[in-house]
Every structure is written in structure tokens, then in C-alpha cells.
Design an enzyme around this catalytic site. Structure first.
Site, PDB file in Angstrom:
ATOM      1  NE  ARG A 135       6.480  -0.208   9.868  1.00 52.92           N
ATOM      2  CZ  ARG A 135       5.258  -0.309   9.353  1.00 52.92           C
ATOM      3  NH1 ARG A 135       5.018   0.166   8.143  1.00 52.92           N
ATOM      4  NH2 ARG A 135       4.300  -0.891  10.030  1.00 52.92           N
ATOM      5  CE  LYS A 149      -2.264  -0.898   3.863  1.00 52.97           C
ATOM      6  NZ  LYS A 149      -1.663  -2.189   4.293  1.00 52.97           N
ATOM      7  NE  ARG A 153       7.272  -3.339   5.495  1.00 47.40           N
ATOM      8  CZ  ARG A 153       5.967  -3.052   5.598  1.00 47.40           C
ATOM      9  NH1 ARG A 153       5.246  -2.839   4.537  1.00 47.40           N
ATOM     10  NH2 ARG A 153       5.402  -2.982   6.779  1.00 47.40           N
ATOM     11  NE  ARG A 178       2.455  -4.678  11.332  1.00 48.88           N
ATOM     12  CZ  ARG A 178       3.562  -4.496  10.595  1.00 48.88           C
ATOM     13  NH1 ARG A 178       4.688  -5.105  10.915  1.00 48.88           N
ATOM     14  NH2 ARG A 178       3.530  -3.721   9.552  1.00 48.88           N
ATOM     15  NE  ARG A 235      -3.911  -0.947  10.644  1.00 43.84           N
ATOM     16  CZ  ARG A 235      -2.867  -0.404  10.049  1.00 43.84           C
ATOM     17  NH1 ARG A 235      -2.932   0.818   9.603  1.00 43.84           N
ATOM     18  NH2 ARG A 235      -1.764  -1.097   9.882  1.00 43.84           N
TER      19      ARG A 235
HETATM   20  P1  AMP Z   1       1.176   0.711   9.310  1.00 44.83           P
HETATM   21  O1  AMP Z   1       2.359   1.593   9.062  1.00 44.83           O
HETATM   22  O2  AMP Z   1      -0.069   1.166   8.588  1.00 44.83           O
HETATM   23  O3  AMP Z   1       1.469  -0.748   9.109  1.00 44.83           O
HETATM   24  O4  AMP Z   1       0.810   0.882  10.874  1.00 44.83           O
HETATM   25  C1  AMP Z   1       1.727   0.502  11.879  1.00 44.83           C
HETATM   26  C2  AMP Z   1       1.011   0.405  13.220  1.00 44.83           C
HETATM   27  O5  AMP Z   1       0.450   1.687  13.565  1.00 44.83           O
HETATM   28  C3  AMP Z   1      -0.187  -0.547  13.256  1.00 44.83           C
HETATM   29  O6  AMP Z   1       0.205  -1.889  13.492  1.00 44.83           O
HETATM   30  C4  AMP Z   1      -1.005   0.039  14.407  1.00 44.83           C
HETATM   31  O7  AMP Z   1      -0.430  -0.288  15.660  1.00 44.83           O
HETATM   32  C5  AMP Z   1      -0.816   1.539  14.196  1.00 44.83           C
HETATM   33  N1  AMP Z   1      -1.849   2.102  13.287  1.00 44.83           N
HETATM   34  C6  AMP Z   1      -1.649   2.676  12.057  1.00 44.83           C
HETATM   35  N2  AMP Z   1      -2.807   3.092  11.517  1.00 44.83           N
HETATM   36  C7  AMP Z   1      -3.765   2.784  12.419  1.00 44.83           C
HETATM   37  C8  AMP Z   1      -5.184   2.935  12.434  1.00 44.83           C
HETATM   38  N3  AMP Z   1      -5.843   3.478  11.402  1.00 44.83           N
HETATM   39  N4  AMP Z   1      -5.849   2.491  13.541  1.00 44.83           N
HETATM   40  C9  AMP Z   1      -5.217   1.939  14.590  1.00 44.83           C
HETATM   41  N5  AMP Z   1      -3.887   1.732  14.628  1.00 44.83           N
HETATM   42  C10 AMP Z   1      -3.154   2.156  13.555  1.00 44.83           C
END
Ligand code: AMP
Length: 222
Positions: free
Chosen positions: A161, A13, A127, A172, A88
Site C-alpha cells: 500500500r 482488523k 505489510r 494515521r 472513524r
Molecule cells: P485503512 O485501509 O482502513 O487503513 O484506510 C486507509 C486510508 O483510507 C485512511 O488512512 C484514510 O485516509 C482513508 N479512510 C478509510 N476509511 C476511512 C473512514 N472511515 N473515514 C475517513 N477516511 C477513511
């Protein structure tokens, strides 16, 4: 053009959102990136989010929704935005509907990036990104052309990360299955949802997205 990107962690994404951002002059909004910036800055939000993110759990909707609401009103979102990692949960999607109605805006398309779950752990564990310009790479599928040198800016510093590890991936994915997948029927009832084959090579995925966007543009101009 306002776009929502759906798909499990590691589906691509972020990569595809950055390409769309460059092509259409619209803003990529990654709630994950915003939270990582808060963690780095040591803010109250960052402190609350860090342990949840490290455990692969979702951050509470209240934090995310208010962060998103102010972000969407920044000038760079005037022409449109790509939501990457938000909503989400169905509660977040409902809150987004309220925010968008208030701002007289709407979602034009939901892009659903589909990938085999078996491929995700390897993709995520491999990554890394340039610490200076943010260019993203993968140990297996997209290494740097010259060892330990960013292809784009020449920097030798890279970051991984904290949550990109095999232990966290499982939680996740569970969060994705239980909380995020129900968004699919939610949006199928309301807007155009396009299914994209995220297992194809990166340029092919971009090609599929381009064709979808051409279709969406035709429909929105009618
Ligand atoms: P991502 O970079 O989108 O994979 O997000 C990394 C982490 O940030 C996720 O595993 C969640 O802990 C938190 N996170 C990101 N976006 C959201 C969201 N919309 N709602 C809740 N937690 C989020």
C-alpha cells in the site's frame, strides 16, 4: 450479525475480518479497500481521496458515509457485516446510527483490537499482499513459505500500500488517537464492547474473537 472492528492501523482488523467473513458468511466492509478501488479506477471520489490517503489523513465524512450506506444494502450484507475501518469519527458513528435505524438494523458487538503502539510502525512497514488473490503477508511475522510465491494462489506478484510507510504511520496514528478513540466511550454506552488482545499470535486472536462471538450469539438469541 453486525460487527464493528475498532483498533489502530496495523492492529490486524483486516486479517481478522476476513476470517470472520469466512466463518459466519457475513460481508467484510473495508472503507480503506473501497477507497483504494476508487483510486485505482480513477473516479472522482478516488481523485479526491488519493492525496488525503497518501498523507495519512481522513477522507471527508460525506464521501465515506454515502459510500457505506449503499454498500450496506448490497445482497451480501443481508446476513450481516463487519465494518473494518468505519466509523472513524463520532460524526460517522452518528451518521451510521441514522442509516441503520432507517434500515431497521443494529450493531451487535464492537470488537476493540488492542495493540502496543510501538509495534505498529514495524507491522505496517512490513505489510504486503498478493496482487492476484489479496492474501496478506508480513516481511517479519508472516513471510511467504516459498520466496516471492503466494502460499494460496502461487502468484509471484505482490503489492504494498502507498500509505504503508513510516512517515504516514505517524499521521494515521494521530488521526486514530484524536478522531477514532472517542468512539470507544460512544459505543460503550450503547452496545457490547469486547476488548481483544491484538498482540497475541494471529490464531489466538481469532480464538478470543470466536469466544466473544459465541457469547454474542447466546445474548442475541435470548
Ligand atoms: P485503512 O485501509 O482502513 O487503513 O484506510 C486507509 C486510508 O483510507 C485512511 O488512512 C484514510 O485516509 C482513508 N479512510 C478509510 N476509511 C476511512 C473512514 N472511515 N473515514 C475517513 N477516511 C477513511
Amino acid at each position: 450479525m453486525n460487527i464493528i472492528f475498532l483498533g489502530p492501523p496495523g492492529a490486524g482488523k483486516g486479517t481478522q475480518s476476513k476470517r470472520l467473513e469466512a466463518r459466519y458468511g457475513i460481508a467484510q466492509i473495508s472503507t480503506g479497500d473501497m477507497l483504494r478501488a476508487e483510486v485505482k479506477a480513477g473516479s472522482d471520489i478516488g481523485r479526491e481521496a488519493k492525496s488525503l490517503m497518501d498523507a495519512g489523513k481522513l477522507v471527508p465524512d460525506t464521501i465515506i458515509v454515502s459510500m457505506l450506506e449503499s454498500r450496506i444494502q448490497q445482497p451480501d450484507c443481508a446476513k450481516g457485516f463487519i465494518l473494518d475501518g468505519f466509523p472513524r469519527t463520532v460524526a460517522q458513528a452518528e451518521a451510521l446510527d441514522v442509516v441503520l435505524a432507517r434500515l431497521s438494523r443494529k450493531i451487535d458487538v464492537v470488537l476493540m483490537l488492542e495493540v502496543d503502539e510501538d509495534a505498529l510502525a514495524d507491522r505496517i512497514a512490513g505489510r504486503f499482499s498478493c496482487a492476484k488473490c489479496g492474501a496478506s503477508y508480513n516481511d517479519v511475522s508472516k513471510p511467504t513459505q516459498v520466496a516471492e510465491t503466494c502460499d494460496l494462489c502461487g502468484s509471484h506478484e505482490f503489492t504494498r500500500r502507498a500509505d504503508d510507510n513510516r512517515q504516514t504511520v505517524t499521521s494515521r496514528l494521530t488521526a486514530y488517537r484524536n478522531e477514532t478513540l472517542p468512539l470507544l466511550p460512544y459505543y460503550e454506552e450503547k452496545v457490547m464492547v469486547a476488548f481483544i488482545d491484538g498482540m497475541a499470535p494471529i490464531d489466538e486472536v481469532s480464538g478470543q474473537i470466536d469466544s466473544t462471538m459465541t457469547e454474542v450469539e447466546k445474548l442475541t438469541q435470548k
